[in-house]
Design an enzyme around this catalytic site. Sequence first.
Site, PDB file in Angstrom:
ATOM      1  N   LYS B 133       0.787  -1.239   0.000  1.00 55.83           N
ATOM      2  CA  LYS B 133       0.000   0.000   0.000  1.00 55.83           C
ATOM      3  C   LYS B 133       0.816   1.285   0.000  1.00 55.83           C
ATOM      4  CE  LYS B 133      -2.028  -1.999   3.484  1.00 55.83           C
ATOM      5  NZ  LYS B 133      -1.884  -3.446   3.196  1.00 55.83           N
ATOM      6  N   VAL B 160      -6.305  -3.561  -1.712  1.00 53.60           N
ATOM      7  CA  VAL B 160      -7.442  -3.046  -0.941  1.00 53.60           C
ATOM      8  C   VAL B 160      -8.336  -4.205  -0.499  1.00 53.60           C
ATOM      9  CG1 VAL B 160      -9.406  -1.463  -0.884  1.00 53.60           C
ATOM     10  CG2 VAL B 160      -7.392  -0.904  -2.257  1.00 53.60           C
ATOM     11  N   GLU B 218      -0.797  -6.689  10.295  1.00 57.51           N
ATOM     12  CA  GLU B 218       0.382  -6.091   9.696  1.00 57.51           C
ATOM     13  C   GLU B 218       1.603  -6.392  10.566  1.00 57.51           C
ATOM     14  OE1 GLU B 218       1.025  -4.187   6.997  1.00 57.51           O
ATOM     15  OE2 GLU B 218      -0.997  -4.447   6.195  1.00 57.51           O
ATOM     16  N   LYS B 233      -6.079   2.085   2.518  1.00 57.61           N
ATOM     17  CA  LYS B 233      -6.903   1.434   1.497  1.00 57.61           C
ATOM     18  C   LYS B 233      -7.960   2.395   0.966  1.00 57.61           C
ATOM     19  CE  LYS B 233      -6.034  -3.145   3.372  1.00 57.61           C
ATOM     20  NZ  LYS B 233      -6.363  -4.093   4.465  1.00 57.61           N
TER      21      LYS B 233
END
Lengths: 349, 349
Positions: B133, B160, B218, B233
């Site tokens: 991202k 996303v 994450e 996102k």
Amino acid sequence: MASQGNRVIRVFVAGLGAVGRRFVGLMARQEALLAARYGLRLVLVGAADSSGAAVDPEGLDPLRVVAMKEARQGVSAYPAAGRPGMHVRDALAASPAGLLVEATPTNLRDGQPGLDCIRDALARHIPVVTASKGPLVLAYRELVAAAERAGARLAFSGAVAGGLPTVNIGRRDLAGSTVLRVEGVFNSTTNYILTSMAEAGTSFAEALAEAQRRGIAEADPTLDVDGLDAAAKLVIVANSVLARPAVLGDVEIEGIRNVTPEQVAAVRREGRVLKLLALAERAGEEYRLSVRPTALEAEHPLARLRPWEMGVRYVTDTMGVIYAAIDEPDPLPTAAALLRDVIDVCAGR
Amino acid sequence: MASQGNRVIRVFVAGLGAVGRRFVGLMARQEALLAARYGLRLVLVGAADSSGAAVDPEGLDPLRVVAMKEARQGVSAYPAAGRPGMHVRDALAASPAGLLVEATPTNLRDGQPGLDCIRDALARHIPVVTASKGPLVLAYRELVAAAERAGARLAFSGAVAGGLPTVNIGRRDLAGSTVLRVEGVFNSTTNYILTSMAEAGTSFAEALAEAQRRGIAEADPTLDVDGLDAAAKLVIVANSVLARPAVLGDVEIEGIRNVTPEQVAAVRREGRVLKLLALAERAGEEYRLSVRPTALEAEHPLARLRPWEMGVRYVTDTMGVIYAAIDEPDPLPTAAALLRDVIDVCAGR
């Protein structure tokens, strides 16, 4: 893009029923958006309905065509350009079309006149965008091969559950994975009927009448009620997403004609919900295809579809389980699906 | 297709974390499918992680790379081909890659090393598939322009909400319509935490630990908990679907760090469900962007998401309301999303 000017696409629209006329309306309504976002200018060079056709290489006025249809006039009454009695194939042959939008009424018997229109267009290397199920159900492999030979696109994202991108998700977003199971509520009319019966005690007849009034039911509503529309969509999914050469005869079909209010209530008391479920279950390397009224557990996502919704659930091996649904209370999203395919064909990537 | 032979694609994989290593595994696992269905043969000519890199123009063994990572070895320990300490950009520069798969850990501060890898690849006219991202959030317009100049694709459907085709649906299936509102539950970790707290009385800490154990959180879980992942996102959706030049600073962000079990229970008593909602609301020609814990009515489709699900709801003007969700209990669907993009880039249409 602005300095290059817009790309002109000469469009022939076959069929001006509930979906076709809304597509024509979108050609006008979205004119600025199409130019600004995609660099496209769509020109309606011909249109055909049951009265005949209208052809004008300079372009018909889309809003005039829509107004005529809403006034219950045939398009062949269009001043100067009108051709009463002209067959759609002849009108298409006579027009400088660069793209065919095919939205003729569903004909699962022989797919005509849509099937021949698509054949004619592809033979002329003209790309085709269709929401019409008959040709795809009866001649999927022939048409895909013809498109490939012609180097012309054949797009049909609006053919399986209106604006719901069933085929697009199945083919593009699941690419590289294997689909293990497909569950779909693909027919809006029967979903409305069953949901109304279960939640509002509406009678079958009243609910069907509402679906017809909104232009959602098929011109011949037995296609909806007897499960043929759902089965046709399942066949298209089988061919395009599951890559299997399925035909209507491969689908075990039971419609909702014999569903009674008592049955609906009984399912409800069990805490379940009755839906006309289209199902593809993997069996070895093949798939068993069926359409039948099915009692789903209340937590199943398809059980929760509201009256005018349709949905699909794909169970895969590597892409998890993907579910998609659309709320489509009138035929506009199906027309919008035709437009998204036009954009994809003309300006995709 | 069989008579033409398969098209060989030399792939460089940057990043071998939870997603990158699963993508490498899929290269092996789906080898037959890729050849049979798409005429593709993927060769792993280089891979990089925090230990360095491994490069081999003849191709590394994907299963060996996966096994090394599962044994907590760096890929630079790969026999003969290993390059301890080699920077990923240098490894990419040294490899005959025809496609870059970029799966380095999320870095919303400066997007590195992913951002430079993508720039380097595009400058060499090499197409890029990324689930990362940071580069897209920090330099969307630059990268899209670079891709266009280079005539190389930049694909990011896995960026996303994992395997959920959020961007694909938004760009492809809503083409020609205008999005009025986007609602998303884009972060799996926080959805799992909130759902567990509401339904099972699990503590925040226990639920976070489970998300980490599964490889879904994450590498830095504050990105999940503080709403930054969801906001990132949303920024990508704003740029790619809504065509607005948004950056992280445009998003009003409130994470779930301060959500207490009492608050969750209070929302539940009202018959509502607390979700970390990413929202784009149209205001004139622009969109207001926000991420915040939001109490949704129980019937809202996003309210019903199960612990490991993510979903998006698009409200449009002509395409009705389209909803999609994915059940993704591990990182495999995100890796599968990278693969679907590789197929789209190499064999699309």
